[in-house]
Write a protein that holds these residues in place. Sequence first.
Motif, PDB file in Angstrom:
ATOM      1  N   THR A 184       0.864  -1.179   0.000  1.00  0.00           N
ATOM      2  CA  THR A 184       0.000   0.000   0.000  1.00  0.00           C
ATOM      3  C   THR A 184       0.898   1.225   0.000  1.00  0.00           C
ATOM      4  O   THR A 184       2.059   1.152   0.411  1.00  0.00           O
ATOM      5  N   PRO A 185       0.430   2.394  -0.480  1.00  0.00           N
ATOM      6  CA  PRO A 185       1.314   3.556  -0.677  1.00  0.00           C
ATOM      7  C   PRO A 185       2.127   3.976   0.525  1.00  0.00           C
ATOM      8  O   PRO A 185       3.295   4.300   0.401  1.00  0.00           O
ATOM      9  N   ASP A 186       1.549   4.002   1.704  1.00  0.00           N
ATOM     10  CA  ASP A 186       2.308   4.420   2.879  1.00  0.00           C
ATOM     11  C   ASP A 186       2.525   3.275   3.851  1.00  0.00           C
ATOM     12  O   ASP A 186       3.076   3.465   4.922  1.00  0.00           O
ATOM     13  N   GLY A 187       2.094   2.095   3.475  1.00  0.00           N
ATOM     14  CA  GLY A 187       2.284   0.939   4.320  1.00  0.00           C
ATOM     15  C   GLY A 187       1.373   0.876   5.511  1.00  0.00           C
ATOM     16  O   GLY A 187       1.412  -0.064   6.293  1.00  0.00           O
ATOM     17  N   GLU A 188       0.529   1.889   5.685  1.00  0.00           N
ATOM     18  CA  GLU A 188      -0.309   1.953   6.871  1.00  0.00           C
ATOM     19  C   GLU A 188      -1.791   2.082   6.541  1.00  0.00           C
ATOM     20  O   GLU A 188      -2.563   2.593   7.330  1.00  0.00           O
ATOM     21  N   ARG A 189      -2.158   1.622   5.360  1.00  0.00           N
ATOM     22  CA  ARG A 189      -3.551   1.725   4.967  1.00  0.00           C
ATOM     23  C   ARG A 189      -4.176   0.347   4.831  1.00  0.00           C
ATOM     24  O   ARG A 189      -3.521  -0.630   4.474  1.00  0.00           O
ATOM     25  N   LEU A 190      -5.435   0.274   5.086  1.00  0.00           N
ATOM     26  CA  LEU A 190      -6.187  -0.958   4.956  1.00  0.00           C
ATOM     27  C   LEU A 190      -6.972  -0.947   3.662  1.00  0.00           C
ATOM     28  O   LEU A 190      -7.446   0.092   3.214  1.00  0.00           O
ATOM     29  N   VAL A 191      -7.131  -2.099   3.073  1.00  0.00           N
ATOM     30  CA  VAL A 191      -7.847  -2.214   1.808  1.00  0.00           C
ATOM     31  C   VAL A 191      -9.278  -2.646   2.074  1.00  0.00           C
ATOM     32  O   VAL A 191      -9.521  -3.642   2.765  1.00  0.00           O
ATOM     33  N   SER A 192     -10.229  -1.904   1.534  1.00  0.00           N
ATOM     34  CA  SER A 192     -11.624  -2.265   1.722  1.00  0.00           C
ATOM     35  C   SER A 192     -12.253  -2.846   0.469  1.00  0.00           C
ATOM     36  O   SER A 192     -13.211  -3.614   0.564  1.00  0.00           O
ATOM     37  N   MET A 193     -11.760  -2.486  -0.732  1.00  0.00           N
ATOM     38  CA  MET A 193     -12.263  -3.033  -1.982  1.00  0.00           C
ATOM     39  C   MET A 193     -11.099  -3.169  -2.949  1.00  0.00           C
ATOM     40  O   MET A 193     -10.122  -2.433  -2.856  1.00  0.00           O
TER      41      MET A 193
END
Length: 395
Positions: A184-193
Amino acid sequence: MSDEVALLRRAFDIDELPPSTLDARAAVRAGRRRARVRAAVLAGATVVTVLATTVLVAQVTGGPRREPATPPAPWVRPSAVTSYAPGPASPPLGTCTYTDAQLPGVNGIFVLDPTGRIVVGSASEQGGGDLVRIENGRSERISPPGGASGSGPIAVNRAGDVLFRTGQGRLGLYRGGTFTTVPTPDGERLVSMAGLNNHGEVAMTLNSIERGGADVRAAVWRRDHPARPALLATPDGWSSSAIGINDDGTVAGYLQRPMNGSDATVATVPVVWDGAGTMRALPVPAEASDITTTDITGDWVLARGVRWNLRTGGVDVIEGILAERVDEHGRVFGEVPNMAPPHPGTWVNGTVALLPIDPEVPLGMMGVVSDDGSRIIGTATNETGGLRRLLWTCG
């Protein structure tokens, strides 16, 4: 709740899209849909512009002071259109017949590849642990590293690459026997879709952990930049969500923001981003009742109540069906009618039809559809909770 009921619900536990509120009717439709599902089973190129709070001034002794650049004009949501050309006609679907779908080892949610010959599902009813891939009648068990508790299949492409959720809000890709973590772009985001195309490119919707999920952004992981996904252009003040990606790299999704200062009333704009990351809004007919984007296949983008053709610019209002999927010919698949009770059905050139179904399990939900529309897998039930997975073959 019976085991059969729980399985049916999990079999269709796809990422839920926020309802469009172009008008109040969309929220009502969303509520109706949830209600009727219960009855059927017993009773996210220009990144968001952040203007600096300080102005950089060139201080050259005796030199002139530079004025700050004029900020860009804010993006304005386009108005609904009253005049538009329809999309190209679709060929007839042909006669559809059904049989029981043979999915040995699949006990939870499942996905279908574009050809209709590969099915990947969860071995567990809860969607965690191993995956099962079925191709040409052969079943293969796939065990993500560490068990990937909470994992579930999201998509499979024609090469058999499997995109799945790892259970920690991340994405994994299984390709040629090798597991890869999708960054993920900043490594700290969760994917919802998320969505996957036949080149292995991934479209995703990201939620910021630091902001408690309030910063929602669409992003894409492309072949030419494999180390880092790119956040997609999103106007200032809006969130963006991606729901899928086609083979030329076009990402479909939507923008949203609260209206009148209330989170309960949301403005929604269906959009696409091309392979270069340029965003454009899709025209919305004034009479469209629901513009929640649900699918992209080839040149076609689908919302609950609208269908767009990206090549011709054609637009069609979809009525009489809760639109879930669109095939490469523009034929629409979903539940009929757009109210209780639900039956698997189709919309072709404005004509709505029910798919044939066993009278003993007359209620059902649309599941997965091959790109050519020839193979459909859905789940059928009755008012007493009897459950069957059905495979329709059309042509």
